[in-house]
Write a protein that holds these residues in place. Structure first.
Motif, mmCIF file in Angstrom:
data_model
loop_
_atom_site.group_PDB
_atom_site.id
_atom_site.type_symbol
_atom_site.label_atom_id
_atom_site.label_comp_id
_atom_site.label_asym_id
_atom_site.label_seq_id
_atom_site.Cartn_x
_atom_site.Cartn_y
_atom_site.Cartn_z
ATOM 1 N N VAL A 38 0.853 -1.197 0.000
ATOM 2 C CA VAL A 38 0.000 0.000 0.000
ATOM 3 C C VAL A 38 0.882 1.236 0.000
ATOM 4 N N GLY A 39 0.605 2.166 -0.910
ATOM 5 C CA GLY A 39 1.295 3.453 -0.930
ATOM 6 C C GLY A 39 0.394 4.527 -0.361
ATOM 7 N N ILE A 40 0.885 5.281 0.623
ATOM 8 C CA ILE A 40 0.096 6.359 1.238
ATOM 9 C C ILE A 40 0.780 7.683 0.939
ATOM 10 N N LEU A 41 0.054 8.576 0.284
ATOM 11 C CA LEU A 41 0.589 9.884 -0.115
ATOM 12 C C LEU A 41 -0.184 10.973 0.623
ATOM 13 N N LEU A 42 0.413 11.497 1.692
ATOM 14 C CA LEU A 42 -0.269 12.500 2.502
ATOM 15 C C LEU A 42 0.728 13.570 2.959
ATOM 16 N N PRO A 43 0.247 14.786 3.196
ATOM 17 C CA PRO A 43 1.139 15.873 3.623
ATOM 18 C C PRO A 43 1.379 15.843 5.136
ATOM 19 N N PHE A 44 2.217 14.920 5.582
ATOM 20 C CA PHE A 44 2.506 14.824 7.006
ATOM 21 C C PHE A 44 3.257 16.050 7.523
ATOM 22 N N MET A 45 3.978 16.698 6.631
ATOM 23 C CA MET A 45 4.738 17.910 6.967
ATOM 24 C C MET A 45 5.660 17.658 8.173
ATOM 25 N N LEU A 46 6.357 16.534 8.127
ATOM 26 C CA LEU A 46 7.174 16.137 9.268
ATOM 27 C C LEU A 46 8.382 17.043 9.492
ATOM 28 N N ASP A 47 8.760 17.771 8.453
ATOM 29 C CA ASP A 47 9.912 18.658 8.616
ATOM 30 C C ASP A 47 9.508 20.071 9.019
ATOM 31 N N SER A 48 8.209 20.265 9.317
ATOM 32 C CA SER A 48 7.735 21.599 9.710
ATOM 33 C C SER A 48 8.043 21.859 11.185
ATOM 34 N N ILE A 49 8.555 23.030 11.458
ATOM 35 C CA ILE A 49 8.881 23.402 12.843
ATOM 36 C C ILE A 49 7.598 23.745 13.600
ATOM 37 N N ASN A 50 6.748 24.538 12.972
ATOM 38 C CA ASN A 50 5.487 24.934 13.599
ATOM 39 C C ASN A 50 4.360 24.065 13.042
ATOM 40 N N ARG A 51 3.855 23.162 13.878
ATOM 41 C CA ARG A 51 2.821 22.240 13.444
ATOM 42 C C ARG A 51 1.449 22.744 13.876
ATOM 43 N N ASP A 52 0.443 22.407 13.081
ATOM 44 C CA ASP A 52 -0.923 22.774 13.442
ATOM 45 C C ASP A 52 -1.824 21.556 13.297
ATOM 46 N N ALA A 53 -3.104 21.750 13.615
ATOM 47 C CA ALA A 53 -4.047 20.630 13.630
ATOM 48 C C ALA A 53 -4.218 20.010 12.246
#
Length: 401
Positions: A57-72
């Motif tokens: 299974v391939g999952i393509l989602l914007p986890f934004m793991l490299d973002s310093i300021n995370r939001d909901a």
């Protein structure tokens, strides 16, 4: 560089004990040609036979793991992924091992193109994602080129879905749900009397297409109904309800316009008859008109979670044990459950039918913890989900009908 996570969930060996016994029995029978089975002997058949035992299974989602300021908005995609992992782990108990390739797509298309150039993605059996509308057409073209069934979990109104047989739209535009919804309403209203309350102002009559479908179906099924307008609304509803004292009279106002619904709320405050209920649209919940919820209400939705359901409680135990106590635990829709429902549904279909599962999609609704699934083909192209849930809202709480 895009971020990539690979997770492997292996099938659990002990759950195939019945299958091992069956194979052993078959081998013994083959070696003993004169074996006799008594006519009275009951042969136990396995409840479940899987076609496939492994899926990628391939999952393509914007986890934004490299973002310093995370939001909901970022965290909800992580929660969705957590639900996918719990689904894969649950299916391991039925003998399905899973390789999940999760890619952090971000928001820009350049990053997505880099991900799609990864050879791993061409070999997956199912793709889930992307999240953003601007990325859907890019992944849709990839799905068509490599013939990979692709589930679009968040976006609706997918361009050219009627030309791409590898796309599955989970969240379908509301108007496309009306045909199936009317079927449910007709069954629900069979022992009731329906009152169609049409707004006088055409601009407020913005659900006329639903009303037309409903009235046509009621006519075809010989279910009687009344039509009133919203002038002297309380008096009109009371007059009809008095004619049917032994039936619940369900008012259907085909509108989501605030002015029309405020008028309806005022009318419900003035009603003298007690045998009156209401059918509502999900948009009503955002208007804050409390009077609409004073009577028995039937409301349809694309999702509903009963937090007292033992299966939902068990899901939260698993979520807590694997990932800690989730934020906004009773948020609806819940993105962890959303991911769980979608993965469980499609991975089960693949497990049963392999890469031809599209040809064997269930013809009746399948209930998840939060959503119902019933995929209907759009022309000769892809599929959209026309599963719906009808809730009953009373002073005692909400229940799923």
């Amino acid at each position: 560089q895009f971020m990539f996570i690979k997770t492997i969930i292996k099938k659990k060996k002990n759950i195939w004990s019945w299958f091992s016994k069956k194979n052993t029995s078959e081998n013994q029978n083959a070696a003993t040609s004169d074996a006799i089975v008594s006519e009275n002997e009951e042969i136990e058949e396995p409840e479940f036979i899987a076609k496939e035992s492994h899926i990628k299974v391939g999952i393509l989602l914007p986890f934004m793991l490299d973002s310093i300021n995370r939001d909901a908005s970022m965290d909800r995609f992580v929660e969705f992924y957590q639900g996918c992992l719990i689904a894969a782990d649950s299916l391991a108990n039925t003998g399905l091992s899973t390789e999940i390739y999760a890619f952090d797509t971000g928001k820009d298309n350049q990053k997505l193109y880099e991900i799609l150039s990864n050879p791993l993605l061409k070999e997956v059996d199912i793709i889930i994602g992307p999240a953003y509308q601007n990325q859907v057409s890019i992944v849709a073209d990839f799905a068509y080129q490599y013939r990979i069934p692709t589930i679009i979990p968040f976006s609706s109104n997918i361009t050219n879905i009627n030309q791409n047989p590898y796309l599955f739209e989970v969240v379908t535009p509301q108007k496309e749900l009306y045909k199936k919804l009317v079927d449910k309403c007709t069954a629900l209203f069979a022992d009731k009397h329906v009152i169609i309350a049409k707004p006088v102002m055409l601009a407020q009559y913005n659900k006329a297409d639903f009303a037309t479908l409903l009235m046509n179906r009621l006519n075809n099924d010989s279910i009687r109904y009344s039509i009133i307008n919203d002038a002297k609304l309380a008096h009109s509803i009371d007059s009809v309800a008095a004619l049917y004292p032994n039936k619940e009279c369900v008012v259907v106002m085909p509108s989501t316009h605030g002015v029309a619904l405020n008028k309806l709320g005022e009318a419900f405050n003035q009603l003298k008859q007690s045998n009156v209920g209401l059918f509502g649209f999900p948009e009503w919940n955002n208007l804050g008109i409390d009077e609409l919820y004073e009577k028995n209400m039937y409301q349809f939705s694309s999702y509903y979670t009963s937090f007292t359901d033992p299966a939902v409680i068990e899901f939260y135990y698993q979520l807590r044990d694997k990932f800690g106590v989730p934020k906004n635990i009773q948020q609806s829709p819940n993105f962890a459950i959303f991911g769980y429902d979608i993965c469980l549904y499609f991975m089960k279909q693949y497990q049963l039918h392999g890469d031809r599962f599209i040809n064997y999609m269930p013809e009746t609704e399948t209930s998840g913890l939060q959503m119902n699934f019933l995929f209907e083909q759009v022309d000769n192209g892809g599929y959209w989900n026309v599963g719906t849930i009808i809730k009953q809202i009373t002073k005692d709480g909400i229940s799923d009908l």
